[in-house]
Design a protein around this motif. Structure first.
Motif, PDB file in Angstrom:
ATOM      1  N   VAL A 112      -2.013  -5.090  -0.117  1.00 14.39           N
ATOM      2  CA  VAL A 112      -0.821  -4.621   0.608  1.00 14.39           C
ATOM      3  C   VAL A 112       0.427  -4.925  -0.222  1.00 14.39           C
ATOM      4  O   VAL A 112       1.314  -4.073  -0.357  1.00 14.39           O
ATOM      5  CB  VAL A 112      -0.734  -5.281   2.001  1.00 14.39           C
ATOM      6  CG1 VAL A 112       0.630  -5.007   2.638  1.00 14.39           C
ATOM      7  CG2 VAL A 112      -1.837  -4.768   2.910  1.00 14.39           C
ATOM      8  N   ASP A 113       0.480  -6.124  -0.784  1.00 10.95           N
ATOM      9  CA  ASP A 113       1.649  -6.492  -1.596  1.00 10.95           C
ATOM     10  C   ASP A 113       1.880  -5.506  -2.732  1.00 10.95           C
ATOM     11  O   ASP A 113       3.010  -5.138  -3.040  1.00 10.95           O
ATOM     12  CB  ASP A 113       1.483  -7.902  -2.190  1.00 10.95           C
ATOM     13  CG  ASP A 113       1.671  -8.969  -1.129  1.00 10.95           C
ATOM     14  OD1 ASP A 113       2.131  -8.617  -0.020  1.00 10.95           O
ATOM     15  OD2 ASP A 113       1.334 -10.141  -1.397  1.00 10.95           O
ATOM     16  N   LYS A 114       0.785  -5.094  -3.363  1.00 12.17           N
ATOM     17  CA  LYS A 114       0.913  -4.165  -4.479  1.00 12.17           C
ATOM     18  C   LYS A 114       1.483  -2.816  -3.992  1.00 12.17           C
ATOM     19  O   LYS A 114       2.363  -2.235  -4.632  1.00 12.17           O
ATOM     20  CB  LYS A 114      -0.449  -3.954  -5.140  1.00 12.17           C
ATOM     21  CG  LYS A 114      -0.422  -2.921  -6.242  1.00 12.17           C
ATOM     22  CD  LYS A 114      -1.417  -3.218  -7.322  1.00 12.17           C
ATOM     23  CE  LYS A 114      -1.300  -2.196  -8.429  1.00 12.17           C
ATOM     24  NZ  LYS A 114      -1.876  -2.656  -9.686  1.00 12.17           N
ATOM     25  N   TYR A 115       0.980  -2.342  -2.854  1.00 12.48           N
ATOM     26  CA  TYR A 115       1.485  -1.067  -2.322  1.00 12.48           C
ATOM     27  C   TYR A 115       2.960  -1.189  -1.897  1.00 12.48           C
ATOM     28  O   TYR A 115       3.743  -0.260  -2.068  1.00 12.48           O
ATOM     29  CB  TYR A 115       0.619  -0.581  -1.157  1.00 12.48           C
ATOM     30  CG  TYR A 115      -0.694   0.011  -1.627  1.00 12.48           C
ATOM     31  CD1 TYR A 115      -0.717   1.174  -2.388  1.00 12.48           C
ATOM     32  CD2 TYR A 115      -1.906  -0.601  -1.330  1.00 12.48           C
ATOM     33  CE1 TYR A 115      -1.908   1.713  -2.841  1.00 12.48           C
ATOM     34  CE2 TYR A 115      -3.103  -0.065  -1.772  1.00 12.48           C
ATOM     35  CZ  TYR A 115      -3.102   1.093  -2.531  1.00 12.48           C
ATOM     36  OH  TYR A 115      -4.277   1.627  -2.984  1.00 12.48           O
ATOM     37  N   VAL A 116       3.314  -2.333  -1.336  1.00 10.55           N
ATOM     38  CA  VAL A 116       4.715  -2.540  -0.954  1.00 10.55           C
ATOM     39  C   VAL A 116       5.602  -2.496  -2.202  1.00 10.55           C
ATOM     40  O   VAL A 116       6.658  -1.851  -2.208  1.00 10.55           O
ATOM     41  CB  VAL A 116       4.889  -3.872  -0.185  1.00 10.55           C
ATOM     42  CG1 VAL A 116       6.367  -4.246  -0.064  1.00 10.55           C
ATOM     43  CG2 VAL A 116       4.236  -3.789   1.183  1.00 10.55           C
ATOM     44  N   GLU A 117       5.146  -3.135  -3.275  1.00 10.95           N
ATOM     45  CA  GLU A 117       5.900  -3.102  -4.539  1.00 10.95           C
ATOM     46  C   GLU A 117       6.073  -1.657  -5.022  1.00 10.95           C
ATOM     47  O   GLU A 117       7.144  -1.258  -5.470  1.00 10.95           O
ATOM     48  CB  GLU A 117       5.188  -3.923  -5.625  1.00 10.95           C
ATOM     49  CG  GLU A 117       5.421  -5.427  -5.537  1.00 10.95           C
ATOM     50  CD  GLU A 117       6.883  -5.780  -5.259  1.00 10.95           C
ATOM     51  OE1 GLU A 117       7.758  -5.327  -6.030  1.00 10.95           O
ATOM     52  OE2 GLU A 117       7.152  -6.482  -4.256  1.00 10.95           O
ATOM     53  N   MET A 118       4.971  -0.892  -4.938  1.00 13.71           N
ATOM     54  CA  MET A 118       5.043   0.511  -5.376  1.00 13.71           C
ATOM     55  C   MET A 118       6.090   1.268  -4.568  1.00 13.71           C
ATOM     56  O   MET A 118       6.865   2.051  -5.118  1.00 13.71           O
ATOM     57  CB  MET A 118       3.683   1.202  -5.177  1.00 13.71           C
ATOM     58  CG  MET A 118       2.615   0.805  -6.155  1.00 13.71           C
ATOM     59  SD  MET A 118       1.160   1.865  -5.838  1.00 13.71           S
ATOM     60  CE  MET A 118      -0.111   0.892  -6.598  1.00 13.71           C
ATOM     61  N   CYS A 119       6.102   1.048  -3.257  1.00 15.45           N
ATOM     62  CA  CYS A 119       7.053   1.760  -2.398  1.00 15.45           C
ATOM     63  C   CYS A 119       8.487   1.378  -2.749  1.00 15.45           C
ATOM     64  O   CYS A 119       9.370   2.242  -2.798  1.00 15.45           O
ATOM     65  CB  CYS A 119       6.772   1.457  -0.932  1.00 15.45           C
ATOM     66  SG  CYS A 119       5.308   2.309  -0.343  1.00 15.45           S
ATOM     67  N   LYS A 120       8.707   0.092  -2.978  1.00  7.84           N
ATOM     68  CA  LYS A 120      10.059  -0.345  -3.363  1.00  7.84           C
ATOM     69  C   LYS A 120      10.486   0.369  -4.636  1.00  7.84           C
ATOM     70  O   LYS A 120      11.634   0.814  -4.778  1.00  7.84           O
ATOM     71  CB  LYS A 120      10.065  -1.857  -3.603  1.00  7.84           C
ATOM     72  CG  LYS A 120      10.091  -2.691  -2.339  1.00  7.84           C
ATOM     73  CD  LYS A 120      10.253  -4.150  -2.753  1.00  7.84           C
ATOM     74  CE  LYS A 120      10.196  -5.098  -1.580  1.00  7.84           C
ATOM     75  NZ  LYS A 120       9.924  -6.486  -2.046  1.00  7.84           N
ATOM     76  N   LYS A 121       9.554   0.482  -5.552  1.00  9.43           N
ATOM     77  CA  LYS A 121       9.848   1.134  -6.830  1.00  9.43           C
ATOM     78  C   LYS A 121      10.214   2.617  -6.605  1.00  9.43           C
ATOM     79  O   LYS A 121      11.175   3.126  -7.198  1.00  9.43           O
ATOM     80  CB  LYS A 121       8.618   0.986  -7.742  1.00  9.43           C
ATOM     81  CG  LYS A 121       8.697   1.702  -9.062  1.00  9.43           C
ATOM     82  CD  LYS A 121       9.579   0.975 -10.070  1.00  9.43           C
ATOM     83  CE  LYS A 121       9.661   1.776 -11.353  1.00  9.43           C
ATOM     84  NZ  LYS A 121      10.925   1.787 -12.014  1.00  9.43           N
ATOM     85  N   LEU A 122       9.449   3.285  -5.749  1.00  4.92           N
ATOM     86  CA  LEU A 122       9.723   4.709  -5.482  1.00  4.92           C
ATOM     87  C   LEU A 122      11.103   4.890  -4.848  1.00  4.92           C
ATOM     88  O   LEU A 122      11.820   5.842  -5.159  1.00  4.92           O
ATOM     89  CB  LEU A 122       8.636   5.306  -4.579  1.00  4.92           C
ATOM     90  CG  LEU A 122       7.240   5.457  -5.208  1.00  4.92           C
ATOM     91  CD1 LEU A 122       6.232   5.928  -4.157  1.00  4.92           C
ATOM     92  CD2 LEU A 122       7.253   6.434  -6.379  1.00  4.92           C
ATOM     93  N   VAL A 123      11.468   3.973  -3.965  1.00  5.76           N
ATOM     94  CA  VAL A 123      12.792   4.045  -3.340  1.00  5.76           C
ATOM     95  C   VAL A 123      13.871   3.849  -4.406  1.00  5.76           C
ATOM     96  O   VAL A 123      14.847   4.603  -4.477  1.00  5.76           O
ATOM     97  CB  VAL A 123      12.932   2.991  -2.218  1.00  5.76           C
ATOM     98  CG1 VAL A 123      14.361   2.954  -1.686  1.00  5.76           C
ATOM     99  CG2 VAL A 123      11.951   3.279  -1.091  1.00  5.76           C
TER     100      VAL A 123
END
Ligand code: CO
Length: 466
Positions: free
Chosen positions: A156-167
């Motif tokens: 989950v942490d990795k996906y959250v990081e990815m989302c932050k990056k996309l934003v």
């Protein structure tokens, strides 16, 4: 009142998943004005395999298809799926090609561009995103999309990081794309709550498939957890390898007291329209009954359904079905050696073929496909986890390292356009023709030749008659 909106997929993903994208424009033209009144968040109608299929199998100009849909659905957001630097093909295109493709997509009627990369290497999204922003109209939406997969490194942490990056990159919305349909309700809850906590108000979309039978549970949990938009297909084109049913989820959400913007009468009319069309393609054999059922094997083997049927077909071809169990076990082993890539095109084919090769040859990595070699060279992007060191050394040599820049860097040369113009000559009438050729040279050339021949036929006929 809480609100969840719907993206209708019948024209793209449902068509692609259930009938290999063979739905001709003529079959759905008449329903488009009605669909325009349904109240969808968007209609996914272009991109993915539709472009290739139009040129290769349907004798249609994909650009013309898009313009006609646009004309008949002026009020609904039209959405496409774009594989980042791969566009709609299977290789990396140059930056100038990517930019022009996005420009023409918007010009011909696309509003929402959902952009993803098979490896979630976001460098491969940058050019398409920049072009979307550059050519954006006031209704354009750039949607940053993550290929969802499960592995020890995909937390989950990795996906959250990815989302932050996309934003951070500037995407307007976020999408989780569960192409294999293996996201469980529990995983959806953890992910969506985690992402919502981290990135706040930006709209979050869940795209999943019914393949393993979990989609309705997963979508329900996702909605409870705060997802904003879900992808569904009109019910006669739902389930199996396709999306969950639009009307069914609409019905359930009403009881939840959740607003959807959908017009119940219209979505039912849309379904009524598509019923005989579906039956026609079942009768013709275009829709395989297998694709309409539930296949829970993906949950056991962590292998998407399409990949499994591909592997079975390959093994049968080689009279080696006795190696099936061994090959199945080899898939996760190869995937681990390759740093856990998501099993989506083209990685699913690469991993599957290498696993079968390893088993048939009887020695692991004695033969390695060029695609897998190029993957280790870094040509597809960065692997999610480190690759197997010994295998890397075998492919790249002692001390060899993958390239750390995008392969198409500094290649904004215009050469693709010049070559295409030379090759097509008078066959190319528009920029769109040129672009079709750059993406799918052989198919586009054959299509444009036929278009010219057909027109000449009409002209001769008219002259004789006069
Ligand atoms: Co899909």
């Amino acid at each position: 009142m809480k609100k969840v909106q719907f993206t209708e997929t019948v024209l793209r993903d449902a068509n692609q998943s259930l009938m290999a994208t063979r739905l001709p424009y003529a079959d759905f033209e008449a329903i488009l004005p009605k669909m325009d009144e349904a109240g969808y968040y968007s209609v996914e109608c272009w991109g993915g395999a539709t472009f290739d299929s139009c040129l290769r199998y349907l004798g249609e100009d994909p650009w013309e298809r898009l313009r006609k849909i646009r004309e008949r659905m002026p009020n609904t957001r039209l959405q496409m799926l774009l594989r980042g630097q791969n566009l709609l093909g299977y290789k990396h295109y140059h930056d100038d090609v990517v930019e022009k493709f996005v420009e023409l997509s918007i010009k011909n009627g696309i509003d929402v561009i959902r952009i993803f990369d098979a490896l979630n290497d976001f460098r491969n999204l940058e050019t398409a995103l920049a072009a979307t922003k550059k050519y954006a109209t006031d209704r354009t939406i750039a949607s940053g999309c993550i290929s969802y997969t499960q592995s020890p490194v995909h937390t989950v942490d990795k996906y959250v990081e990815m989302c932050k990056k996309l934003v951070e990159m500037g995407f307007d919305t976020l999408c989780l794309k569960d192409m294999a349909g293996t996201m469980s309700p529990y995983e959806a809850e953890g992910l969506i709550k985690g992402i919502k906590d981290a990135v706040g108000d930006i709209p979050l979309i869940l795209h999943t498939h019914c393949t393993t039978g979990m989609a309705y549970m997963t979508l329900t949990k996702a909605i409870e957890s705060g997802v904003d938009v879900i992808d569904t297909a009109t019910s006669c084109f739902s389930n199996g390898t396709s999306q969950a049913a639009t009307e069914t989820l609409f019905y359930a959400l009403q009881q939840y007291g959740i607003e959807t913007d959908l017009n119940e009468k219209v979505i039912n009319e849309v379904n009524d329209y598509f019923k005989p069309i579906k039956q026609k393609y079942i009768d013709k054999g275009t829709i395989n009954p297998k694709s309409m059922g539930t296949d829970s094997q993906a949950l056991v083997y962590k292998v998407p359904g399409g990949m499994l049927s591909n592997m079975i077909a390959n093994l049968k071809d080689m009279n080696a079905m006795d190696k099936f169990d061994e090959a199945l076990l080899e898939i996760p082993a190869v995937r681990k050696d390759m740093g856990y890539p998501p099993l989506v095109t083209p990685l699913s084919q690469m991993v599957g073929n290498q696993a079968v090769t390893n088993v048939l040859v009887g020695e692991r990595y004695k033969n390695i496909s060029n695609e897998v070699k190029n993957y280790f060279k870094g040509e597809y992007g960065i692997s999610p986890a480190p690759v197997d060191a010994a295998l890397e050394e075998k492919i790249l040599g002692v001390g060899g390292k993958p390239i750390d820049c995008r392969i198409e860097d500094s290649k904004r040369t215009g050469e693709d356009f010049v070559k295409a113009k030379e090759a097509l000559g008078e066959l190319a009438e528009t920029e769109e023709d040129i672009m079709s050729y750059i993406c799918f040279p052989a198919q586009a050339e054959a299509f444009l030749k036929k278009r010219k021949e057909d027109r000449e036929k009409v002209v001769k006929y008219t002259i004789t008659e006069a």
